[in-house]
Write a protein that holds these residues in place. Structure first.
Motif, PDB file in Angstrom:
ATOM      1  N   PHE A 129       1.077 -36.351   1.765  1.00  0.00           N
ATOM      2  CA  PHE A 129       1.113 -35.443   2.918  1.00  0.00           C
ATOM      3  C   PHE A 129       0.409 -34.113   2.638  1.00  0.00           C
ATOM      4  O   PHE A 129      -0.106 -33.487   3.568  1.00  0.00           O
ATOM      5  CB  PHE A 129       2.559 -35.240   3.376  1.00  0.00           C
ATOM      6  CG  PHE A 129       3.151 -36.490   3.949  1.00  0.00           C
ATOM      7  CD1 PHE A 129       2.650 -37.031   5.122  1.00  0.00           C
ATOM      8  CD2 PHE A 129       4.163 -37.170   3.291  1.00  0.00           C
ATOM      9  CE1 PHE A 129       3.158 -38.203   5.645  1.00  0.00           C
ATOM     10  CE2 PHE A 129       4.684 -38.345   3.801  1.00  0.00           C
ATOM     11  CZ  PHE A 129       4.178 -38.869   4.987  1.00  0.00           C
ATOM     12  N   TRP A 154       0.351 -44.326   4.726  1.00  0.00           N
ATOM     13  CA  TRP A 154      -0.053 -43.139   5.471  1.00  0.00           C
ATOM     14  C   TRP A 154      -1.567 -42.904   5.466  1.00  0.00           C
ATOM     15  O   TRP A 154      -2.014 -41.787   5.689  1.00  0.00           O
ATOM     16  CB  TRP A 154       0.699 -41.925   4.941  1.00  0.00           C
ATOM     17  CG  TRP A 154       2.181 -42.063   5.179  1.00  0.00           C
ATOM     18  CD1 TRP A 154       3.129 -42.390   4.259  1.00  0.00           C
ATOM     19  CD2 TRP A 154       2.857 -41.927   6.425  1.00  0.00           C
ATOM     20  NE1 TRP A 154       4.367 -42.453   4.859  1.00  0.00           N
ATOM     21  CE2 TRP A 154       4.224 -42.175   6.188  1.00  0.00           C
ATOM     22  CE3 TRP A 154       2.441 -41.622   7.725  1.00  0.00           C
ATOM     23  CZ2 TRP A 154       5.191 -42.128   7.188  1.00  0.00           C
ATOM     24  CZ3 TRP A 154       3.389 -41.575   8.727  1.00  0.00           C
ATOM     25  CH2 TRP A 154       4.744 -41.823   8.466  1.00  0.00           C
ATOM     26  N   ILE A 184       5.223 -37.599  11.391  1.00  0.00           N
ATOM     27  CA  ILE A 184       5.378 -38.325  10.133  1.00  0.00           C
ATOM     28  C   ILE A 184       6.847 -38.707   9.963  1.00  0.00           C
ATOM     29  O   ILE A 184       7.743 -38.086  10.539  1.00  0.00           O
ATOM     30  CB  ILE A 184       4.905 -37.502   8.908  1.00  0.00           C
ATOM     31  CG1 ILE A 184       5.717 -36.213   8.751  1.00  0.00           C
ATOM     32  CG2 ILE A 184       3.417 -37.204   9.002  1.00  0.00           C
ATOM     33  CD1 ILE A 184       5.404 -35.433   7.475  1.00  0.00           C
ATOM     34  N   TRP A 193       8.615 -33.965  11.657  1.00  0.00           N
ATOM     35  CA  TRP A 193       9.181 -34.721  10.536  1.00  0.00           C
ATOM     36  C   TRP A 193      10.367 -35.521  11.072  1.00  0.00           C
ATOM     37  O   TRP A 193      11.421 -34.978  11.360  1.00  0.00           O
ATOM     38  CB  TRP A 193       9.632 -33.744   9.457  1.00  0.00           C
ATOM     39  CG  TRP A 193      10.231 -34.334   8.217  1.00  0.00           C
ATOM     40  CD1 TRP A 193      11.298 -35.182   8.118  1.00  0.00           C
ATOM     41  CD2 TRP A 193       9.809 -34.081   6.870  1.00  0.00           C
ATOM     42  NE1 TRP A 193      11.566 -35.470   6.814  1.00  0.00           N
ATOM     43  CE2 TRP A 193      10.664 -34.808   6.018  1.00  0.00           C
ATOM     44  CE3 TRP A 193       8.802 -33.300   6.307  1.00  0.00           C
ATOM     45  CZ2 TRP A 193      10.544 -34.777   4.629  1.00  0.00           C
ATOM     46  CZ3 TRP A 193       8.675 -33.271   4.931  1.00  0.00           C
ATOM     47  CH2 TRP A 193       9.536 -33.998   4.100  1.00  0.00           C
ATOM     48  N   PRO A 202       8.464 -39.413   6.473  1.00  0.00           N
ATOM     49  CA  PRO A 202       8.225 -39.589   5.043  1.00  0.00           C
ATOM     50  C   PRO A 202       9.267 -40.430   4.312  1.00  0.00           C
ATOM     51  O   PRO A 202       8.942 -41.071   3.308  1.00  0.00           O
ATOM     52  CB  PRO A 202       8.229 -38.155   4.504  1.00  0.00           C
ATOM     53  CG  PRO A 202       7.918 -37.301   5.687  1.00  0.00           C
ATOM     54  CD  PRO A 202       8.541 -38.001   6.846  1.00  0.00           C
TER      55      PRO A 202
END
Length: 731
Positions: free
Chosen positions: A461, A381, A410, A475, A412
């Motif tokens: 993050f 990232w 993102i 997300w 994750p």
């Protein structure tokens, strides 16, 4: 009081319109007596009348009373090994079975905390909680049944908490959030919401027949294929009449909801974590808390049921700071550029978006690491400053200077094998020992059961959000879970992987949303693969589906609306021809389908001509004007899509929006007439042409729809209440 004890150990839970009765009977079995309209104080135990049914065994306590069998009686939390052969709510991996008996109760003001799990919030008053204490004195396992009563929203929120009070470990193989037995004495229909990626939450209604019907996911997510919400209803129930009971699980992982019509015509519903592949070790004095499930009943049709769920989600589930906060009109770069962009591409999109009066630019996948395809870079990232030709913050400043806020995509929970993160930590993924990994979209699943992984992601993050002026985060989560093995957990804990994974996701979401309360998080899982009440606790809006075709979206949003309000649905105008179906539609049609939601665009503005740009400016002005109505108004399904048109109404005290699509225009036909609902019959409403109508006339005679042309023709009518107009003298 919402909760009181009446009669012989009878517990009565009353909401604004319903009554729920429970009894601890003579054998300390917690029996279900009633869930329906208020009874005027009558204890409904007189309905418990059972014959001697063959092959229905009786518990030892019943002695020679062959009419007392748990295989026929209505119960609050049925367990295995008690002679009840129907679906059960709880089971131990123990040959002795599980026999939970009543031992006492508590009535609490408010509600107890539910650590680590999303739940119905108690941030404004009006909740009471009944706790029933149950125990199995052979296994020494206890179970507390929680009934949180939300009188205002007609909701009863169920969950269970187990504890091992023995001195040896036990294994919990099934732990449902709720069980509900229904004895209406008439046929019962089951409504579920089925589908697949790009075709989520399709409304499915069937008549229950003897046996078990299941809506479930084993994918580690609530899934595109089934949604963790269903409805039991009478065979003649419509939008405006008949009984219906809705059950919604506040959970985002593998779930199971089963409905069984038994040999006597009674129906049992059990909902909770999917027991397939699940087993939870309870060491001495350890406990296990199930997710919550929400029950709401309507005796005025499906429409009232939906309105109650909508208001509950708005008032008590989504983050409070977003309840009355306007949401931005956004443009997402994915369908405009996919992975193929540089700084100039993004700034060109920003400049054109600002010119079209858009509020927010979202930079989608491809901004980090070596991420130029699905095959590499996920998990790394670090900003790709070579691709962005400078720092992310410098790009954001340029976007802000153009007049737009900045958002970012993102994912994750995932990692590519071709990534620095995986090369450094191959033990940080879920993978069966001795086998190759199961891949999805060329990515593996990070082990969210491992606190090191969660801590790493939080650092990554939180640093991203602290160092850059980001106001929105999308997300995403783009695959189902398959491998159930964690290198972090001991072997006897491996059956806990999927639930612990979900607890890790919730923990990360909780930490990030607490640390950055002003950032708007939108949930996504390949579109609507995790569109559920659990995610809404952290993300007040969720991308409804990757399919943005307006025709298909009317079916998806129709099914979604039975539980979830429009302000939770991410819904955008995309390119024509549509990237998922190839269908060509007008901007007006695409906007009509996208407006009942959180509005935005998925297209390349460079492909638009001047007329289209001006149309988008007008649409954005209109949406901002209507957003308070869409986000706070009452939502009514005026038609079913199989009728050849999809129409909905959103109304508040001052305005009415009637909107939708007519799939095919017929030649030489009268204009369609549609009856509106939920209006003040004595009020007067005015359309844009100064036509005036009483609320009564719109609900009985109906509204004439505008003439349409072609396929998927858009319809939109806005009516304003006329202040102080005499109801009997419309112009």
């Amino acid at each position: 009081m919402a909760i009181e004890v009446i009669g012989d150990r009878v517990f009565q839970l009353e909401t604004a319109n319903t009554c729920y009765q429970i009894q601890a009977d003579r054998h300390n079995i917690v029996s279900h007596l009633w869930y329906g309209p208020k009874t005027g104080g009558q204890v409904m135990d007189y309905l418990q009348d059972y014959p001697d049914v063959g092959f229905a065994g009786s518990i030892a306590d019943a002695g020679n009373d062959r009419t007392y069998s748990l295989d026929t009686r209505l119960q609050e939390y049925p367990c295995t090994g008690t002679g009840d052969y129907r679906i059960s709510a709880a089971a131990l991996d123990d040959s002795r079975g599980l026999d939970l008996r009543y031992e006492g109760y508590e009535i609490l003001e408010g509600r107890p905390a539910l650590e680590g799990l999303p739940h119905i919030r108690a941030d404004h008053p009006g909740l009471q909680t009944l706790v029933l204490h149950l125990a199995d004195r052979v296994t020494q396992v206890t179970c507390d049944l929680f009934y949180v009563v939300d009188e205002e929203h007609d909701a009863i929120i169920r969950s269970a908490r187990f504890e091992n009070q023995s001195d040896t470990p036990v294994r919990l193989d099934r732990a449902a959030s709720l069980a509900l037995d229904v004895h209406h004495g008439e046929p019962v229909d089951l409504i579920t919401f089925t589908g697949r990626h790009n075709k989520e939450r399709q409304h499915t209604r069937r008549r229950l027949e003897q046996g078990v019907v299941s809506a479930a996911s084993t994918r580690g997510t609530s899934s595109h294929q089934q949604n963790p919400a269903l409805i039991l209803t009478g065979p003649d129930t419509t939008e405006t009449s008949g009984w219906a009971v809705g059950a919604m699980l506040v959970y985002s992982g593998s779930f199971q909801a089963q409905a069984e019509l038994d040999q006597l015509g009674q129906v049992r519903l059990v909902m909770g974590i999917n027991p397939e592949g699940f087993s939870w070790k309870l060491a001495p004095q350890e406990s296990f808390q199930t997710p919550e499930a929400v029950l709401i009943r309507s005796d005025a049709g499906l429409e009232t049921l939906s309105l109650r769920f909508h208001q509950l989600i708005r008032d008590r589930l989504i983050p409070p700071r977003f309840r009355n906060r306007p949401r931005p009109v956004l443009i997402n770069t994915w369908e405009a550029a996919y992975f193929n962009f540089d700084r100039k591409t993004i700034l060109d999109i920003a400049s054109q978006a600002a010119d079209m009066d858009i509020d927010l630019l979202v930079l989608d996948d491809g901004w980090f690491g070596s991420r130029n395809s699905d095959n590499a870079g996920l998990g790394d990232w670090e900003v790709n400053e070579e691709k962005l030709e400078g720092s992310l913050q410098s790009l954001i400043e340029k976007v802000n200077a153009a007049g737009l806020d900045f958002g970012i995509w993102i994912e994750p929970e995932m990692v590519n094998e071709d990534s620095d993160l995986y090369r450094a930590h191959p033990d940080w993924v879920l993978k069966a020992p001795g086998r190759g990994p199961v891949r999805g979209r060329n990515q593996l699943v990070l082990d969210m059961t491992n606190p090191q992984v969660v801590d790493h992601l939080f650092q990554v993050f939180s640093g991203l959000l602290a160092d850059n002026h980001i106001t929105y985060v999308k997300w995403d989560m783009n695959r189902s879970l398959a491998d159930r093995h964690s290198d972090h957990l001991p072997e006897d804990r491996q059956p806990e992987v999927h639930h612990r994974y979900m607890l890790g996701v919730y923990g990360l979401l909780n930490r990030l949303t607490d640390a950055f309360p002003d950032v708007l998080f939108e949930g996504c899982s390949g579109g609507g693969g995790r569109f559920d009440a659990g995610m809404m606790y952290y993300t007040p809006q969720i991308w409804c589906s990757d399919d943005t075709d307006p025709h298909e979206r009317t079916f998806i949003q129709y099914g979604t609306s039975f539980f979830y309000p429009p302000d939770t649905m991410g819904s955008h105008v995309s390119a024509s021809p549509n990237h998922q179906t190839g269908r060509r539609t007008t901007l007006e049609t695409r906007a009509a389908a996208a407006m009942p939601g959180t509005f935005g665009y998925e297209l390349d503005p460079g492909t638009l001509d001047n007329l289209e740009r001006e149309e988008i400016r007008s649409l954005n002005r209109l949406y901002r004007e209507l957003q308070p109505l869409i986000f706070h108004g009452r939502y009514y399904r005026l038609t079913r899509p199989e009728q050849g048109l999809a129409l909905w109404e959103i109304a508040d005290e001052d305005r009415i929006l009637v909107q939708g699509l007519v799939y095919d225009t017929e030649p030489n036909a009268l204009r369609r007439r549609i009856r509106l609902r939920g209006l003040d019959p004595e009020a007067v409403y005015e359309d844009r042409d100064q036509g005036r109508y009483t609320g009564q006339s719109l609900m009985t005679g109906g509204l004439l729809l505008p003439a349409t042309s072609g396929s998927d023709a858009p319809v939109m009518v806005v009516l304003h209440r006329v202040k102080d107009a005499p109801a009997d003298q419309p112009d």
